[in-house]
Enzyme design. Structure first.
Site: not given
Length: 482
Positions: A34, A75, A221, A281
């Protein structure tokens, strides 16, 4: 050596940039690497991809390349002193118009001006993967006024999620569009789209991919709460070649308690719709600093394997961890242990669903025979695109599926398919009557089969035609197959 059917995805980073380190993790069992586009330049990713292909060649392996786009991660900005401590019960303001470097204990900047328009009083915001919990009290234009429900330290650039999902941020940012073109130029095999909301996001990515003249497969995703609604999820899955259960942000949005059930549902539905699925994850996060996984991590990986995931993914463990190759070895060991459980060999995949394609009927027939006829040791699928091995791999089995193909791109693509082993085989100059015998001879030469074993072979009447699988034959090793 025991065949491992579940594939391993390893994220690259400083710990795995050199050809030597890459050879180590490939030798340990990595099937897909990845490239994390949240970090690094285009030149960094190009160099890593080049190194991966060189390392794989040196190890005599094929390894697929997966580019993972950053997506619209929302963020907070930065604090004057890099970190503050929020106290439970205090007021705190998120203000996209304030100086991005001037955050304090009372307010901080924001990189998503739309946030205030997406929120209502009473909404819950989760910062830093849920470590900080804020309740929205009101909004004023772009400003968001909140009350701290769960306090603690908050540092620069931490992520923001809305409990229950629903933020309007598009899946593809300007940076993602540029990175997608970069990934296409590099020649990656898979491109993962982050924070997918619906099938339209994937259709948009597909159009960009087509414009870049790339044959890469798309990975959606699943990390937003709105994406797991059944009708939305089905649309996303069918618009993609693969999905990733991205458990970090997904768990924050839907809650830890719901995550396990949702993970199982996504894996099951992806397989039912003939798509590949990756579970990701924190799978072995303790191994960033430890040479041994925790028992909880072992159980987590094993349960994903038992659920039928095609691949399990390592993130920081191999990108920045102290033991990247040892971590891959540990994950491979756990996968093999889970795959030895008898329940994993049972499958009712599409037994009650009509089939309207010849190649799928051949694939399902081959797997039914493999799982019920005593003595079958291997399945050989002559393929150009990898479509038939993919269909076969949707059915659980302990029998290895060998994808015989002349195309290197297909050899890399099938590296992500559960239970599929790539095998270079060019039938262009072989007489049709000799193809079966030569294929069996190659398996004999590599020790995959021995005299007396049964082998299932699928192919098309015209072995050089795309999508032409229409023949299934069971042969016995040692017999004259001409």
């Amino acid at each position: 050596m025991q065949l491992r059917r579940t594939k391993i995805v390893a994220t690259l980073g400083p710990a795995t940039s050199s050809i030597e380190a890459l050879r180590d993790i490939i030798r340990a069992g990595t099937d897909v690497v990845r490239l994390n586009f949240s970090h690094g330049s285009a030149e960094d990713h190009q160099q890593r991809a080049t190194n991966v292909l060189e390392a794989a060649k040196l190890e005599g392996r094929h390894v697929a390349l997966l580019a993972d786009l950053q997506g619209p991660k929302i963020r907070v900005a930065r604090f004057t002193n890099n970190k503050v401590h929020l106290n439970t019960g205090q007021e705190f303001i998120l203000d996209p118009e304030m100086d991005r470097e001037a955050g304090s204990e009372t307010a901080v900047g924001l990189d998503f001006p739309q946030l205030g328009k997406d929120l209502n009083a009473g909404d819950i915001l989760l910062l830093d993967d849920g470590r900080i919990v804020l309740e929205v009290t009101s909004t004023e234009d772009a400003k968001v006024f909140t009350k701290v429900q769960v306090g603690g330290p908050l540092s620069n650039n931490k992520g923001i999620n809305l409990q229950g999902g629903g933020l309007s941020a598009a899946a593809l940012t300007k940076k993602d569009r540029e990175d997608l073109v970069t990934a296409a130029k590099i020649g990656v095999d898979y491109i993962a789209i982050s924070f997918v909301r619906n099938a339209e996001d994937m259709h948009e990515a597909r159009a960009l991919l087509d414009a870049a003249n790339s044959n890469a497969s798309l990975v959606a995703k699943i990390e937003r709460a709105e994406a797991i609604k059944p009708e939305t999820l089905d649309g996303i899955i069918t618009a993609s070649e693969a999905v990733m259960v991205a458990r970090g942000d997904l768990a924050v949005e839907i809650g830890d308690a719901a995550l396990v059930g949702v993970q199982k549902d996504i894996i099951k539905r992806a397989r039912q719709l003939n798509r590949v699925v990756i579970t990701a994850t924190q799978m072995m996060e303790s191994m960033i600093e430890s040479p041994m996984p925790t028992r909880a991590e072992v159980s987590d990986v094993a349960n994903a394997v038992l659920d039928g995931t095609d691949a399990v993914m390592l993130s920081a463990e191999t990108a920045v961890g102290d033991y990247p190759a040892i971590t891959v070895e540990a994950m491979a060991r756990v996968c093999l242990g889970a795959e030895s459980h008898p329940s994993i060999l049972r499958s009712s995949h599409r037994l009650d669903v009509p089939i309207d394609a010849t190649d799928e009927s051949i694939a399902m027939g081959a797997m039914y025979i493999a799982n019920h006829l005593q003595g079958v040791k291997a399945i050989v699928s002559m393929t150009l695109t990898g479509a038939t091995p993919l269909l076969m791999s949707r059915l659980s089995s302990g029998i290895p599926i060998f994808a015989f193909t002349p195309l290197e791109a297909t050899q890399r693509k099938v590296c992500l398919y559960r239970g599929v082993i790539t095998h270079a085989f060019d039938s262009e100059h072989i007489e049709n009557a000799q193809i079966n015998q030569i294929a069996i001879d190659e398996l004999l030469a590599t020790g995959e089969v021995e005299d007396g074993d049964l082998v299932i072979i699928t192919k098309g009447d015209y072995t050089k035609a795309h999508g032409g699988t229409n023949t299934l034959k069971v042969v016995r090793v040692g017999n004259d197959l001409r």
